[in-house]
Structures are given as C-alpha cells and as structure tokens.
Design a protein around this motif. Structure first.
Motif, PDB file in Angstrom:
ATOM      1  N   GLU A 167       9.130 -33.095   5.883  1.00 27.61           N
ATOM      2  CA  GLU A 167       8.547 -34.161   6.638  1.00 27.61           C
ATOM      3  C   GLU A 167       9.539 -34.971   6.962  1.00 27.61           C
ATOM      4  O   GLU A 167       9.856 -35.560   8.302  1.00 27.61           O
ATOM      5  N   MET A 168      10.789 -35.259   6.065  1.00 30.14           N
ATOM      6  CA  MET A 168      11.772 -35.986   6.496  1.00 30.14           C
ATOM      7  C   MET A 168      12.554 -35.464   7.694  1.00 30.14           C
ATOM      8  O   MET A 168      12.967 -36.330   8.664  1.00 30.14           O
ATOM      9  N   ALA A 169      12.590 -34.003   7.678  1.00 28.07           N
ATOM     10  CA  ALA A 169      13.356 -33.452   8.918  1.00 28.07           C
ATOM     11  C   ALA A 169      12.456 -33.691  10.079  1.00 28.07           C
ATOM     12  O   ALA A 169      13.166 -33.997  11.098  1.00 28.07           O
ATOM     13  N   ILE A 170      11.224 -33.612   9.825  1.00 32.02           N
ATOM     14  CA  ILE A 170      10.469 -33.846  11.257  1.00 32.02           C
ATOM     15  C   ILE A 170      10.446 -35.389  11.628  1.00 32.02           C
ATOM     16  O   ILE A 170      10.704 -35.748  12.845  1.00 32.02           O
ATOM     17  N   CYS A 171      10.585 -36.037  10.807  1.00 33.59           N
ATOM     18  CA  CYS A 171      10.216 -37.777  10.910  1.00 33.59           C
ATOM     19  C   CYS A 171      11.751 -38.043  11.760  1.00 33.59           C
ATOM     20  O   CYS A 171      11.740 -38.776  12.625  1.00 33.59           O
TER      21      CYS A 171
ATOM     22  N   SER B  73      -0.108 -34.058  18.212  1.00 33.79           N
ATOM     23  CA  SER B  73       0.912 -35.109  17.989  1.00 33.79           C
ATOM     24  C   SER B  73       0.405 -36.377  17.133  1.00 33.79           C
ATOM     25  O   SER B  73       1.214 -36.622  16.080  1.00 33.79           O
ATOM     26  N   ALA B  74      -0.827 -36.880  17.187  1.00 37.08           N
ATOM     27  CA  ALA B  74      -1.627 -37.875  16.339  1.00 37.08           C
ATOM     28  C   ALA B  74      -1.351 -37.364  14.805  1.00 37.08           C
ATOM     29  O   ALA B  74      -1.230 -38.065  13.849  1.00 37.08           O
ATOM     30  N   TRP B  75      -2.121 -36.002  14.825  1.00 32.57           N
ATOM     31  CA  TRP B  75      -2.181 -35.178  13.484  1.00 32.57           C
ATOM     32  C   TRP B  75      -0.901 -35.434  12.756  1.00 32.57           C
ATOM     33  O   TRP B  75      -0.561 -35.606  11.509  1.00 32.57           O
ATOM     34  N   ALA B  76       0.229 -34.801  13.412  1.00 23.82           N
ATOM     35  CA  ALA B  76       1.350 -34.608  12.879  1.00 23.82           C
ATOM     36  C   ALA B  76       2.117 -36.127  12.436  1.00 23.82           C
ATOM     37  O   ALA B  76       2.731 -36.204  11.352  1.00 23.82           O
ATOM     38  N   LEU B  77       1.870 -37.034  13.089  1.00 22.54           N
ATOM     39  CA  LEU B  77       2.232 -38.259  12.891  1.00 22.54           C
ATOM     40  C   LEU B  77       1.434 -38.842  11.466  1.00 22.54           C
ATOM     41  O   LEU B  77       2.118 -39.530  10.655  1.00 22.54           O
ATOM     42  N   GLY B  78       0.240 -38.673  11.751  1.00 24.90           N
ATOM     43  CA  GLY B  78      -0.577 -38.741  10.150  1.00 24.90           C
ATOM     44  C   GLY B  78      -0.174 -38.143   8.911  1.00 24.90           C
ATOM     45  O   GLY B  78       0.030 -38.807   8.081  1.00 24.90           O
ATOM     46  N   ASN B  79       0.352 -37.060   8.993  1.00 22.57           N
ATOM     47  CA  ASN B  79       0.942 -36.370   8.070  1.00 22.57           C
ATOM     48  C   ASN B  79       2.208 -36.834   7.590  1.00 22.57           C
ATOM     49  O   ASN B  79       2.538 -37.192   6.376  1.00 22.57           O
ATOM     50  N   LEU B  80       3.027 -37.227   8.329  1.00 22.33           N
ATOM     51  CA  LEU B  80       4.485 -38.083   8.188  1.00 22.33           C
ATOM     52  C   LEU B  80       4.146 -39.406   7.505  1.00 22.33           C
ATOM     53  O   LEU B  80       4.789 -39.693   6.384  1.00 22.33           O
TER      54      LEU B  80
ATOM     55  N   CYS C 172       2.991 -25.978  15.229  1.00 28.58           N
ATOM     56  CA  CYS C 172       3.561 -25.744  14.208  1.00 28.58           C
ATOM     57  C   CYS C 172       4.393 -26.967  13.596  1.00 28.58           C
ATOM     58  O   CYS C 172       4.414 -26.918  12.399  1.00 28.58           O
ATOM     59  N   ILE C 173       4.572 -27.960  14.259  1.00 24.62           N
ATOM     60  CA  ILE C 173       5.213 -29.217  14.061  1.00 24.62           C
ATOM     61  C   ILE C 173       4.127 -29.869  12.860  1.00 24.62           C
ATOM     62  O   ILE C 173       4.713 -30.670  12.038  1.00 24.62           O
ATOM     63  N   THR C 174       3.100 -29.949  13.417  1.00 29.84           N
ATOM     64  CA  THR C 174       1.880 -30.653  12.521  1.00 29.84           C
ATOM     65  C   THR C 174       1.950 -29.814  11.123  1.00 29.84           C
ATOM     66  O   THR C 174       1.872 -30.617  10.305  1.00 29.84           O
ATOM     67  N   ASN C 175       1.893 -28.583  10.996  1.00 23.39           N
ATOM     68  CA  ASN C 175       1.849 -27.912   9.614  1.00 23.39           C
ATOM     69  C   ASN C 175       3.221 -28.267   8.927  1.00 23.39           C
ATOM     70  O   ASN C 175       3.150 -28.235   7.731  1.00 23.39           O
ATOM     71  N   ILE C 176       4.178 -28.020   9.597  1.00 23.78           N
ATOM     72  CA  ILE C 176       5.590 -28.597   8.969  1.00 23.78           C
ATOM     73  C   ILE C 176       5.504 -29.747   8.459  1.00 23.78           C
ATOM     74  O   ILE C 176       5.982 -29.759   7.307  1.00 23.78           O
ATOM     75  N   SER C 177       4.889 -30.579   9.040  1.00 28.69           N
ATOM     76  CA  SER C 177       4.700 -32.179   8.909  1.00 28.69           C
ATOM     77  C   SER C 177       3.879 -32.143   7.536  1.00 28.69           C
ATOM     78  O   SER C 177       3.660 -33.184   6.824  1.00 28.69           O
ATOM     79  N   GLY C 178       3.196 -31.197   7.181  1.00 27.63           N
ATOM     80  CA  GLY C 178       2.177 -31.242   5.900  1.00 27.63           C
ATOM     81  C   GLY C 178       2.754 -30.494   4.724  1.00 27.63           C
ATOM     82  O   GLY C 178       2.167 -30.198   3.683  1.00 27.63           O
TER      83      GLY C 178
END
Length: 490
Positions: A137-141, A163-170, A125-131
């Motif tokens: 994205e700023m909220a996740i960051c 986690s790496a994928w989500a960080l890549g989106n950020l 879910c976090i990965t897709n929110i970060s997309g």
C-alpha cells in the motif's frame, strides 16, 4: 422518607455508573474500529464474477505476465487480466510482482497511457495491490496516489470507480497513508463523486470517505466543509437496489458522528431524523439487513452518546423504540448487541428510561443478561442507566424480575461484568426495601457475595463486602453468634 432522602441514598452510586458509562463509551468507540473489520473490511480486493472461483494462478504465471508487460502490444491486456486476478488471490502474488524490476513503473505507465481498455485493467491491478500488505500500500500511496486522485475527475465513470476504490484501500491502511492522501487533496474530488449518476462510483467514493473519516477528525472537518453531508443525503434512502450504496453512506455518517463535533450539522441537515426513519423501515424487513442496519445503529448510538438534545430529537419518532424492540429479537446476535449499545446511550435521558422501563422492550433487555459476555455487558449498562433514574423505575425493574436475571452475573470471571452487577444490586437494595429479601431468598445473593469477599480485585472485594455489611450485617452477626453458641460433641 422524602424523595430527596431517597435520592441521597443512591446518588453517589449513580455518579459511579455515570463514570463507568463514560469510560464504556470511550472504550466502545475504540473497539468498534476493530469490530467493523469483521463485518466490513477496510481493505477489499475487487473480483469480476467468477474470478475468485477459477484455478489459482502460479507464481511463475505472475512473473511471466509481469515481464511481458514491459513489451508494448495487444498481449498486455491478457497479462493485466492475469495479474489482477492473481493479486486478488493473496498478497504473496503481489510480492512476486514487485520482485520483477520496474514492475510498478510499467503498470503506472499503462494506467496513465492512452489505451483505455488497458488503462482500466491497470487500474484494477492497482486496486488489488492496494488491498495487499502495508508495504504494498505504501508503494502505491507514494508512487500512484496523485494519478488516482487526478482520475477521480476523469469523466470516465469506470476509471473513477476503480480509482476511488483503490484510494479507499489506501485510506484503510494507515494514518500515514491517510495523511499523504489528505495533503494531496483527495477529499474534495471524492465528495464531488457522490453526485455521480453511477451507483458503483458513489459506492466506491463513500467507501473511500468512510476509511478517511474513521480515524481523523481533521479529515471529517474537511469533508463537512466540502458539503459531504448534503451530498451523502442524496443516497440516504432504502431500496433493494440501493442497499450497497446506503451501507457505505451510513458508515460515513457513523464516523462523522463519532467525535460529536458535527452533530449540529447532522441535525440541521436532517441526518438524525433520517437515520431513525431508516431504522424504523428496516426493522420490518426480515431477516434484518445487517449490512446496513449495523452502521445505522452505530450511527444512532454515536449520536445519542452526545448531548441529550440529540437523543430527544431521535425519539421524536414514536416508532423508534418499538423498532429497537424488533431489533432486540433479531436472529443476528450482533444486531441485538448494537441495539443494546444504542439503548445504553439513549437511557441517559429520563423520558427514554421511562419508555424502556414501562414498555415492551424491558423483557427483551432482561433476556439478554444471561447471554455471552459482550451482550451481557451491554444489557447491564442499560439496566444500570435505568436504575440511576430513581425508585419508580427501579421498582419496575425489581417487579420485572431484574434481580433474578442480574444476580447470576455475580459469578462471572469478568471484572467489568462483576462491577456492573454489584452496582446494580447495590442501587436496588438502597432504593427498594423488598429487594433485600428477594436478593437473599430468591437469588441466593448472600452466598454469591460471600464468594467475592476475597476476590483478587480490590474494587470487587470492597464492593461485595460493603453490600454484605450494609444490608446483611445484622443477619450475618446473628448467624455467627448462633453458630458460636452451639456445642459440638467430641
């Protein structure tokens, strides 16, 4: 006329081409950041097989699932699956999620909790929110990034992957996000993940590193210091099974090469040699694998935009130019365009110029001149760089029908194309005596130049008039006098 005198005829124009070329490099490096998005998005939703094909979830479903998360229990797993599927269908659903009070805090609590199955779904879910949008994205960051970075070292490869994928989106969102991540220490654990035995983890780590590297020299510097180059090289080989990983790794190398600051390290580690070897191998695999060929060509183009020693190193592989010739005939137009850009950077070297001008690749370059604007521009840069290297090469260009290909570009509405075409014509007319007649009689060059005499761009107007006066002034004066001597009947 001596060779020195000949050279003095075109050397000033050659300097002009060099200036154009330098500006072109800078503009291209900036534009390529935008162009990459068309081929490989800097932010990506993550789907499970079939997710994107299911019936669209409603906003009410999202609200209900979000509120239900607030109550512990086995039902949470289905709620999380509903949410990560909804988030992958558009940022509007993420907005709905955020409208529920404490929604993100609840999700983070599950992500950092002890139920491993729910934890993975929360990570998804976090990965897709970060997309989603910059606001998402700023909220996740700000609220989740430290946990994401911590879990890169979790030892659970599925969690590392998400986690790496989500960080890549950020990292793909903004300079502000990248700065936050860099300060939180994201780079060393991502580089470490390149040693993972799981290809999906390596792919996600390389994706994150490429998004960090593409905008920040400082991030690139930290990566190099963290031994990113040898760690990337572990995966810098082609096999059908390794295609996705190779593509991501190639993007990281592309951005490391952009500034030119790390070319020595790339060279000493064998990256240049390996890049060329991969391009040679992939040139024979049809249809061309654009997913990986594109970043490899861009990487080589960035390398060759640096000092000529790196171009010389690249062309030590005798198969490079024959392979570029194959890419010039690709069915994929952007592969042809990338190849022309590589050649425009390589043709700063005289040895490459001779191989291009007197080899089988020149006809393919000439074939691209009548193409669409962006490809036409790249082809003209290659030809200008070739012509700058003297009358032998310029004679070969003329004998190969270059003027017949280039002169129609004088009718272009684009100033850059006109400038390149005029430069090409002027250098040719200066160096090659027979070019004057070819330009006039076979190409209707005078007519095309006269149409530019009153162009609204000062440089184009001045250049066109200069060529007309310098090379066709006598003929035009004679024609004017002849016209004035005629009597008209009344």
């Amino acid at each position: 006329m001596s060779g020195m005198d000949r050279k003095s005829q075109y050397k000033n124009r050659a300097k002009n081409v060099a200036n154009i070329r330098q500006r072109h490099k800078a503009e291209e490096l900036a534009l390529r950041k935008d162009r990459k998005e068309k081929l490989l998005s800097s932010k990506r939703f993550r789907y499970v097989d079939g997710d994107e094909l299911t019936d669209e979830i409603s906003h009410d479903d999202v609200t209900k699932a979000t509120k239900s998360l607030q109550k512990p229990g086995a039902h949470r797993l289905e709620n999380l699956k509903t949410l990560r599927q909804a988030f992958s269908q558009g940022s509007a659903f993420i907005d709905t999620f955020f409208k529920v009070e404490n929604a993100l805090d609840t999700l983070v609590g599950i992500y950092t909790g002890k139920d491993s199955e729910q934890q993975l779904e929360a990570a998804w879910c976090i990965t897709n929110i970060s997309g989603g949008t910059a606001e998402h994205e700023m909220a996740i960051c700000k609220h989740v990034a430290p946990y994401l970075i911590t879990y890169l070292s979790s030892g659970v490869h599925q969690l590392q992957d998400q986690s790496a994928w989500a960080l890549g989106n950020l990292a793909g969102d903004s300079a502000e996000c990248r700065e936050i991540l860099q300060k939180q220490g994201v780079i060393p654990p991502l580089v470490q993940l390149l040693q993972s035995p799981h290809s999906s983890v390596v792919q996600s780590a390389a994706f994150a590193l490429s998004n960090l590297a593409k905008e920040s020299v400082e991030d690139c510097k930290e990566m190099v210091q963290a031994s990113v180059i040898p760690n990337l090289l572990r995966h810098f080989s082609y096999s059908p099974e390794n295609l996705d990983v190779l593509a991501e790794v190639s993007w990281v190398f592309t951005y490391l090469a952009t500034s030119g600051l790390f070319l020595e390290e790339m060279s000493s580690n064998g990256v240049i040699t390996k890049t060329v070897s991969l391009l040679v191998t992939l040139s024979d695999i049809m249809p061309h694998k654009a997913q990986v060929v594109t970043p490899l060509l861009r990487c080589l183009g960035n390398i060759c935009s640096g000092p000529d020693q790196y171009t010389v190193e690249a062309k030590q592989n005798a198969e490079l130019l024959p392979s570029l010739c194959k890419y010039m005939t690709s069915d994929l137009r952007h592969v042809r365009k990338e190849t022309l850009w590589v050649l425009s950077n390589m043709t700063g070297d005289l040895g490459v110029c001779k191989e291009v001008a007197f080899g089988p690749i020149l006809p393919h370059v000439l074939e691209q001149v009548p193409a669409a604007f962006d490809i036409k521009t790249e082809a003209l840069y290659v030809l200008c760089n070739l012509a700058c290297h003297g009358e032998d090469i310029c004679t070969q260009l003329v004998n190969s029908g270059m003027l017949q290909c280039v002169t129609p570009a004088l009718k272009s509405h684009d100033v850059e194309v006109l400038n390149l075409a005029l430069t090409m014509c002027e250098m040719t007319l200066k160096m090659i005596p027979k070019a004057k007649e070819i330009f006039e009689k076979e190409c209707e060059g005078i007519t095309k130049l006269e149409a530019l005499e009153y162009h609204n761009n000062d440089a184009i107007r001045t250049s066109a008039n200069h060529i007309l006066d310098m090379y066709y002034g006598e003929e035009r004066n004679a024609a004017d006098k002849k016209g004035k001597g005629k009597k008209t009947s009344k």
